[in-house]
Each structure stands twice: as C-alpha cells, then as structure tokens.
Design a protein around this motif. Structure first.
Motif, PDB file in Angstrom:
ATOM      1  N   LEU A   3       0.822  -1.208   0.000  1.00  0.00           N
ATOM      2  CA  LEU A   3       0.000   0.000   0.000  1.00  0.00           C
ATOM      3  C   LEU A   3       0.856   1.258   0.000  1.00  0.00           C
ATOM      4  O   LEU A   3       0.408   2.322  -0.436  1.00  0.00           O
ATOM      5  CB  LEU A   3      -0.938   0.008   1.208  1.00  0.00           C
ATOM      6  N   PHE A   4       2.090   1.141   0.480  1.00  0.00           N
ATOM      7  CA  PHE A   4       3.042   2.242   0.489  1.00  0.00           C
ATOM      8  C   PHE A   4       4.378   1.699  -0.001  1.00  0.00           C
ATOM      9  O   PHE A   4       4.723   0.557   0.270  1.00  0.00           O
ATOM     10  CB  PHE A   4       3.184   2.835   1.902  1.00  0.00           C
ATOM     11  N   THR A   5       5.123   2.549  -0.684  1.00  0.00           N
ATOM     12  CA  THR A   5       6.385   2.105  -1.275  1.00  0.00           C
ATOM     13  C   THR A   5       7.541   2.097  -0.289  1.00  0.00           C
ATOM     14  O   THR A   5       8.554   1.453  -0.540  1.00  0.00           O
ATOM     15  CB  THR A   5       6.763   2.998  -2.472  1.00  0.00           C
ATOM     16  N   SER A   6       7.398   2.831   0.817  1.00  0.00           N
ATOM     17  CA  SER A   6       8.488   2.906   1.786  1.00  0.00           C
ATOM     18  C   SER A   6       7.959   3.340   3.143  1.00  0.00           C
ATOM     19  O   SER A   6       6.820   3.802   3.264  1.00  0.00           O
ATOM     20  CB  SER A   6       9.544   3.919   1.321  1.00  0.00           C
ATOM     21  N   ASN A   7       8.833   3.211   4.146  1.00  0.00           N
ATOM     22  CA  ASN A   7       8.483   3.688   5.493  1.00  0.00           C
ATOM     23  C   ASN A   7       8.188   5.184   5.455  1.00  0.00           C
ATOM     24  O   ASN A   7       7.256   5.656   6.100  1.00  0.00           O
ATOM     25  CB  ASN A   7       9.643   3.469   6.472  1.00  0.00           C
ATOM     26  N   GLY A  35       1.114  11.434   8.441  1.00  0.00           N
ATOM     27  CA  GLY A  35       1.458  12.692   9.084  1.00  0.00           C
ATOM     28  C   GLY A  35       2.256  12.513  10.366  1.00  0.00           C
ATOM     29  O   GLY A  35       2.105  13.289  11.304  1.00  0.00           O
ATOM     30  N   ILE A  36       3.099  11.473  10.381  1.00  0.00           N
ATOM     31  CA  ILE A  36       3.931  11.222  11.561  1.00  0.00           C
ATOM     32  C   ILE A  36       5.399  11.165  11.155  1.00  0.00           C
ATOM     33  O   ILE A  36       5.726  11.055   9.971  1.00  0.00           O
ATOM     34  CB  ILE A  36       3.525   9.915  12.282  1.00  0.00           C
ATOM     35  N   ASP A  37       6.273  11.248  12.136  1.00  0.00           N
ATOM     36  CA  ASP A  37       7.706  11.207  11.891  1.00  0.00           C
ATOM     37  C   ASP A  37       8.108   9.819  11.402  1.00  0.00           C
ATOM     38  O   ASP A  37       7.684   8.807  11.970  1.00  0.00           O
ATOM     39  CB  ASP A  37       8.449  11.555  13.185  1.00  0.00           C
ATOM     40  N   HIS A  38       8.939   9.772  10.362  1.00  0.00           N
ATOM     41  CA  HIS A  38       9.318   8.470   9.794  1.00  0.00           C
ATOM     42  C   HIS A  38      10.134   7.628  10.770  1.00  0.00           C
ATOM     43  O   HIS A  38      10.124   6.402  10.686  1.00  0.00           O
ATOM     44  CB  HIS A  38      10.061   8.645   8.468  1.00  0.00           C
ATOM     45  N   SER A  39      10.815   8.256  11.718  1.00  0.00           N
ATOM     46  CA  SER A  39      11.577   7.461  12.691  1.00  0.00           C
ATOM     47  C   SER A  39      10.628   6.671  13.596  1.00  0.00           C
ATOM     48  O   SER A  39      10.962   5.564  14.024  1.00  0.00           O
ATOM     49  CB  SER A  39      12.515   8.341  13.519  1.00  0.00           C
TER      50      SER A  39
END
Length: 78
Positions: A11-15, A23-27
């Motif tokens: 559903l998503f290509t990456s983290n 809408g959140i921090d990728h970490s």
C-alpha cells in the motif's frame, strides 16, 4: 503491526511514504516496525504488547543483533 501489514501489502512504497501519508515522523514508523518484528517470546514477556514502548525499539534491536538466542531465552527463564 498495521504499519507492517500496509507495507507488506504494497500500500506504500516505503516507510517514509507511510509516515508522510499518516502525518507522523518516519523514525516512529521505523521504531514501530522494529517492535512489530520482535520475537514472540519477547512480546510474551509483557502483560500486553501495548506496554512495549517505542523508545525501547533501538535497544531491543541491538540486543537481538548481538545475542538473539540469549534475548529469546531470557523471558522463558523468568
């Protein structure tokens, strides 16, 4: 676990793409994914998986990398 499922289903290509969409921090996505990959023995050592905190993800990950068998055995010995 929901983040992991979304990525596994493509559903998503990456983290980062997932984090941006939410809408959140990728970490935090990375830490959540690290917790989602914890061995069952480690998760079972807690009363609830919800008790495991994001800030513990790097520590648990390092412990698993350096001594996976020992980390898996400790909850069984308690």
């Amino acid at each position: 676990m929901m983040y992991r499922r979304a990525l596994d289903l493509g559903l998503f290509t990456s983290n980062r793409a997932l984090a941006t969409a939410l809408g959140i921090d990728h970490s935090n996505v990375g830490k959540s994914l690290a917790l989602a990959r914890l061995p069952d023995e480690v998760v079972a050592a807690f009363r609830s998986p919800l008790e495991i905190q994001l800030r513990w993800a790097p520590l648990l990950n390092r412990a698993l990398e350096s001594d996976a068998d020992g980390v898996r055995a400790r909850p069984r010995s308690c």
